[in-house]
Design a protein around this motif. Structure first.
Motif, PDB file in Angstrom:
ATOM      1  N   ASP A 231     -26.716 -20.161  19.493  1.00 53.89           N
ATOM      2  CA  ASP A 231     -27.246 -18.823  19.739  1.00 53.89           C
ATOM      3  C   ASP A 231     -26.798 -18.356  21.125  1.00 53.89           C
ATOM      4  OD1 ASP A 231     -29.272 -16.866  20.841  1.00 53.89           O
ATOM      5  OD2 ASP A 231     -30.002 -17.025  18.771  1.00 53.89           O
ATOM      6  N   PRO A 232     -26.117 -17.211  21.231  1.00 55.84           N
ATOM      7  CA  PRO A 232     -25.613 -16.787  22.544  1.00 55.84           C
ATOM      8  C   PRO A 232     -26.714 -16.470  23.549  1.00 55.84           C
ATOM      9  CG  PRO A 232     -25.293 -15.066  20.896  1.00 55.84           C
ATOM     10  CD  PRO A 232     -25.722 -16.281  20.154  1.00 55.84           C
ATOM     11  N   ALA A 233     -27.923 -16.137  23.073  1.00 54.06           N
ATOM     12  CA  ALA A 233     -29.019 -15.806  23.987  1.00 54.06           C
ATOM     13  C   ALA A 233     -29.733 -17.059  24.492  1.00 54.06           C
ATOM     14  CB  ALA A 233     -30.011 -14.876  23.292  1.00 54.06           C
ATOM     15  N   THR A 234     -30.073 -17.968  23.569  1.00 55.11           N
ATOM     16  CA  THR A 234     -30.824 -19.174  23.944  1.00 55.11           C
ATOM     17  C   THR A 234     -29.932 -20.400  24.132  1.00 55.11           C
ATOM     18  OG1 THR A 234     -31.178 -19.851  21.641  1.00 55.11           O
ATOM     19  CG2 THR A 234     -32.766 -18.290  22.604  1.00 55.11           C
ATOM     20  N   ARG A 235     -28.702 -20.317  23.637  1.00 53.66           N
ATOM     21  CA  ARG A 235     -27.747 -21.423  23.636  1.00 53.66           C
ATOM     22  C   ARG A 235     -28.228 -22.601  22.792  1.00 53.66           C
ATOM     23  NH1 ARG A 235     -23.472 -20.766  26.773  1.00 53.66           N
ATOM     24  NH2 ARG A 235     -22.937 -22.980  26.659  1.00 53.66           N
ATOM     25  N   GLU A 236     -29.174 -22.357  21.915  1.00 57.28           N
ATOM     26  CA  GLU A 236     -29.664 -23.400  21.016  1.00 57.28           C
ATOM     27  C   GLU A 236     -28.602 -23.677  19.947  1.00 57.28           C
ATOM     28  OE1 GLU A 236     -31.976 -26.370  19.847  1.00 57.28           O
ATOM     29  OE2 GLU A 236     -32.654 -24.996  21.436  1.00 57.28           O
ATOM     30  N   PRO A 237     -28.134 -24.936  19.813  1.00 57.31           N
ATOM     31  CA  PRO A 237     -27.113 -25.247  18.811  1.00 57.31           C
ATOM     32  C   PRO A 237     -27.692 -25.276  17.404  1.00 57.31           C
ATOM     33  CG  PRO A 237     -27.780 -27.238  19.958  1.00 57.31           C
ATOM     34  CD  PRO A 237     -28.482 -26.102  20.653  1.00 57.31           C
ATOM     35  N   ALA A 238     -26.865 -24.914  16.426  1.00 60.92           N
ATOM     36  CA  ALA A 238     -27.288 -24.946  15.026  1.00 60.92           C
ATOM     37  C   ALA A 238     -27.392 -26.387  14.542  1.00 60.92           C
ATOM     38  CB  ALA A 238     -26.296 -24.178  14.160  1.00 60.92           C
ATOM     39  N   ASP A 239     -28.381 -26.646  13.670  1.00 58.04           N
ATOM     40  CA  ASP A 239     -28.520 -27.986  13.086  1.00 58.04           C
ATOM     41  C   ASP A 239     -27.403 -28.276  12.089  1.00 58.04           C
ATOM     42  OD1 ASP A 239     -30.815 -28.601  14.526  1.00 58.04           O
ATOM     43  OD2 ASP A 239     -32.142 -27.700  13.022  1.00 58.04           O
ATOM     44  N   GLU A 240     -26.957 -27.225  11.392  1.00 54.00           N
ATOM     45  CA  GLU A 240     -25.846 -27.372  10.459  1.00 54.00           C
ATOM     46  C   GLU A 240     -25.245 -26.002  10.177  1.00 54.00           C
ATOM     47  OE1 GLU A 240     -25.614 -26.383   7.046  1.00 54.00           O
ATOM     48  OE2 GLU A 240     -27.533 -25.320   7.089  1.00 54.00           O
ATOM     49  N   TYR A 241     -24.021 -25.988   9.693  1.00 51.01           N
ATOM     50  CA  TYR A 241     -23.378 -24.742   9.278  1.00 51.01           C
ATOM     51  C   TYR A 241     -22.354 -25.055   8.195  1.00 51.01           C
ATOM     52  CZ  TYR A 241     -19.489 -26.036  12.462  1.00 51.01           C
ATOM     53  OH  TYR A 241     -18.461 -26.686  13.110  1.00 51.01           O
ATOM     54  N   SER A 242     -22.128 -24.086   7.305  1.00 52.01           N
ATOM     55  CA  SER A 242     -21.225 -24.275   6.174  1.00 52.01           C
ATOM     56  C   SER A 242     -20.397 -23.025   5.960  1.00 52.01           C
ATOM     57  CB  SER A 242     -22.002 -24.597   4.891  1.00 52.01           C
ATOM     58  OG  SER A 242     -22.732 -25.794   5.017  1.00 52.01           O
ATOM     59  N   LYS A 243     -19.209 -23.215   5.433  1.00 52.88           N
ATOM     60  CA  LYS A 243     -18.349 -22.096   5.081  1.00 52.88           C
ATOM     61  C   LYS A 243     -17.488 -22.477   3.886  1.00 52.88           C
ATOM     62  CE  LYS A 243     -15.926 -23.362   9.355  1.00 52.88           C
ATOM     63  NZ  LYS A 243     -15.392 -22.842  10.627  1.00 52.88           N
ATOM     64  N   LEU A 244     -17.172 -21.465   3.089  1.00 51.02           N
ATOM     65  CA  LEU A 244     -16.424 -21.661   1.849  1.00 51.02           C
ATOM     66  C   LEU A 244     -15.307 -20.640   1.783  1.00 51.02           C
ATOM     67  CD1 LEU A 244     -16.193 -23.087  -0.937  1.00 51.02           C
ATOM     68  CD2 LEU A 244     -17.688 -21.283  -1.851  1.00 51.02           C
ATOM     69  N   GLY A 245     -14.127 -21.087   1.429  1.00 47.92           N
ATOM     70  CA  GLY A 245     -12.993 -20.186   1.294  1.00 47.92           C
ATOM     71  C   GLY A 245     -12.220 -20.477   0.025  1.00 47.92           C
ATOM     72  N   ALA A 246     -11.467 -19.491  -0.427  1.00 45.05           N
ATOM     73  CA  ALA A 246     -10.650 -19.639  -1.628  1.00 45.05           C
ATOM     74  C   ALA A 246      -9.369 -18.848  -1.451  1.00 45.05           C
ATOM     75  CB  ALA A 246     -11.403 -19.163  -2.861  1.00 45.05           C
ATOM     76  N   ALA A 247      -8.314 -19.332  -2.070  1.00 50.11           N
ATOM     77  CA  ALA A 247      -7.033 -18.629  -2.045  1.00 50.11           C
ATOM     78  C   ALA A 247      -6.427 -18.659  -3.439  1.00 50.11           C
ATOM     79  CB  ALA A 247      -6.076 -19.269  -1.047  1.00 50.11           C
ATOM     80  N   ALA A 248      -6.100 -17.479  -3.955  1.00 51.46           N
ATOM     81  CA  ALA A 248      -5.325 -17.398  -5.182  1.00 51.46           C
ATOM     82  C   ALA A 248      -3.863 -17.616  -4.839  1.00 51.46           C
ATOM     83  CB  ALA A 248      -5.524 -16.036  -5.839  1.00 51.46           C
ATOM     84  N   LYS A 249      -3.109 -18.199  -5.773  1.00 51.93           N
ATOM     85  CA  LYS A 249      -1.707 -18.479  -5.479  1.00 51.93           C
ATOM     86  C   LYS A 249      -0.823 -18.172  -6.680  1.00 51.93           C
ATOM     87  CE  LYS A 249      -2.432 -23.464  -6.346  1.00 51.93           C
ATOM     88  NZ  LYS A 249      -2.346 -24.818  -5.741  1.00 51.93           N
ATOM     89  N   LEU A 250       0.394 -17.799  -6.378  1.00 50.65           N
ATOM     90  CA  LEU A 250       1.370 -17.416  -7.386  1.00 50.65           C
ATOM     91  C   LEU A 250       2.676 -18.124  -7.074  1.00 50.65           C
ATOM     92  CD1 LEU A 250       2.184 -13.857  -8.665  1.00 50.65           C
ATOM     93  CD2 LEU A 250       3.976 -15.181  -7.548  1.00 50.65           C
ATOM     94  N   ARG A 251       3.324 -18.685  -8.106  1.00 49.44           N
ATOM     95  CA  ARG A 251       4.607 -19.366  -7.918  1.00 49.44           C
ATOM     96  C   ARG A 251       5.661 -18.753  -8.812  1.00 49.44           C
ATOM     97  NH1 ARG A 251       4.844 -25.436  -9.723  1.00 49.44           N
ATOM     98  NH2 ARG A 251       4.891 -24.389 -11.754  1.00 49.44           N
ATOM     99  N   ILE A 252       6.789 -18.379  -8.206  1.00 51.99           N
ATOM    100  CA  ILE A 252       7.955 -17.918  -8.935  1.00 51.99           C
ATOM    101  C   ILE A 252       9.134 -18.748  -8.464  1.00 51.99           C
ATOM    102  CG2 ILE A 252       9.434 -15.964  -9.500  1.00 51.99           C
ATOM    103  CD1 ILE A 252       7.173 -14.103  -8.787  1.00 51.99           C
ATOM    104  N   TRP A 253       9.699 -19.546  -9.356  1.00 52.79           N
ATOM    105  CA  TRP A 253      10.782 -20.460  -9.015  1.00 52.79           C
ATOM    106  C   TRP A 253      10.359 -21.345  -7.839  1.00 52.79           C
ATOM    107  CZ3 TRP A 253      12.499 -15.169  -9.827  1.00 52.79           C
ATOM    108  CH2 TRP A 253      12.994 -14.972 -11.121  1.00 52.79           C
ATOM    109  N   ALA A 254      11.050 -21.275  -6.696  1.00 48.73           N
ATOM    110  CA  ALA A 254      10.707 -22.135  -5.567  1.00 48.73           C
ATOM    111  C   ALA A 254       9.994 -21.370  -4.457  1.00 48.73           C
ATOM    112  CB  ALA A 254      11.966 -22.790  -5.014  1.00 48.73           C
TER     113      ALA A 254
END
Length: 413
Positions: A99-122
């Motif tokens: 927290d930028p105000a109290t500087r209290e660190p988070a007990d845990e944090y999570s993030k999720l990402g995804a990427a679509a992909k396409l292949r044509i030849w190489a």
């Protein structure tokens, strides 16, 4: 991005007829990283220590491609960080959000990402969450997690020996954050305006293998309204006696772009690193010269691709800086301990021209590293890495730093 909708639709349309290809060629893994970080400020006012201990979990799933001349697929990336030890007076290591105000660190944090992909030849096009590892956008995992970007990245290998790259990013998720943010220029020592933002980073480049001993690369990058940059790189291996000499040459030419929101940018950076490898020994000597009126610009939250990469405290890219480096590596397999490696490095920079600093300011850093990878048994592949650095200078705070990491990857399928 409309292209993301297109790719997602392509995956769905092809999944029914070629689901087996997506699954059979897929891979999944869970990477565990335990990280202890201790930065002890030896001088000056303010926080006396940044010290945290955290556990990270990174899940990756890379699908195969659907059958046919045009293949579709998807990559998933999930990250969770857990606090093991921290406090408001010891935050700021880059392992945990706080927290930028109290500087209290988070007990845990999570993030999720995804990427679509396409292949044509190489050629492959990835759209979504990305982690580029290129000379002009180096998103290395130097903390619990690497930074990630939102955007599109095209890589093509249609011509033997030649790899082409092109991409566009509009957001970054910092390594200890879950927020997608505009991009900024890295500004230690008040080198640029750290608050200036951009929502457009574009790049294009090529890597070419001339022969087994010579590789070259060229890249162009633009952080809209902040800076633009050219990069040239050349790596050559020369058999010499019973060993070989590696020559690693890198050059950056950087200028401000558009409205120059971060201030003027005027820099040329010349890198040369020569390393002689003989059996278990590697001895390297390096030199770097920065010219122009400013420091070398690069994206905040990433690493800079110069020959001091991996240094624990400083990156040695201040305005006008001249940098000498000596590095020694040893592979303990020669003594019957395969998997154990050691490194010692000393870097010295001088002639630094910073606002408010003494004329011809200086800095120096000494790094020691010992790393071991378990070679057999139930814990085969477990990596243990201990690093210690001592940094001294005459324009900011001195630092002693220790980092200990344990890395283990479980292949799920």
């Amino acid at each position: 991005m409309n292209i993301r909708v297109f790719l997602a639709a392509g995956v769905l349309l092809h999944a029914g007829s070629s689901l087996a290809d997506l699954i059979d060629d897929s891979s999944a893994s869970l990477a565990l990283r335990n990280y202890y970080y201790d930065r002890d400020f030896r001088s000056g006012p303010g926080q006396s220590q940044a010290q945290e201990w955290a556990q990270g979990f990174t899940f990756r799933l890379d699908s195969g491609f659907t059958e046919g001349p045009v293949g579709f697929g998807v990559n998933l990336l999930g990250m969770t960080g857990v606090k093991l030890d921290s406090s408001p007076d010891r935050t700021g290591t880059g392992l945990l959000p706080f927290d930028p105000a109290t500087r209290e660190p988070a007990d845990e944090y999570s993030k999720l990402g995804a990427a679509a992909k396409l292949r044509i030849w190489a050629s492959e096009l990835h759209v979504g969450t990305l982690q580029p590892l290129l000379p002009v956008i180096l998103a290395v995992p130097s903390r619990l997690f690497p930074p990630t970007f939102r955007g599109a990245y095209l890589r093509s290998n249609e011509i033997e020996g030649l790899t082409l790259h092109a991409g566009h990013m509009d957001r970054i998720t910092q390594r200890n954050s879950t927020n997608q943010e505009p991009m900024r220029i890295s500004s230690p020592n008040r080198r640029f305006d750290a608050g200036a933002e951009s929502d457009s980073f574009s790049f294009a480049g090529a890597d070419y293998r001339f022969n087994d001993n010579l590789n070259g690369s060229y890249y162009y990058a633009q952080l809209d309204d902040l800076y633009q940059q050219h990069y040239l790189g050349l790596v050559h291996y020369l058999p010499l006696g019973d060993g070989k000499l590696k020559s690693d040459l890198r050059f950056f030419d950087s200028r401000e772009d558009g409205a120059a929101k971060a201030g003027p940018v005027d820099n040329r950076t010349y890198n040369a690193m020569f390393t002689y490898q003989l059996k278990a020994h590697s001895l390297g000597l390096g030199y770097m010269q920065l010219s122009g009126d400013t420091a070398l610009p690069y994206l905040a939250g990433t690493d800079v691709n110069v020959n001091t990469e991996g240094a624990l405290v400083s990156e040695f890219v201040n305005p006008g800086e001249r940098v000498w480096q000596v590095r020694y590596d040893y592979d303990f397999a020669a003594l019957g301990i395969p998997g154990l490696r050691g490194m010692w490095r000393y870097i010295k920079g001088d002639d630094i021209d910073l606002p408010g600093a003494n004329a011809s300011a200086k800095e120096r850093e000494r790094d020691i590293e010992l790393a071991y990878v378990v070679q057999s048994g139930d814990l085969k592949g477990l990596g243990i890495r201990v690093r210690q650095g001592a940094y001294r200078n005459d324009f900011s705070r001195d630092v002693d730093e220790t980092r200990i990491t344990l890395d283990y990857t479980i292949k799920l399928w």
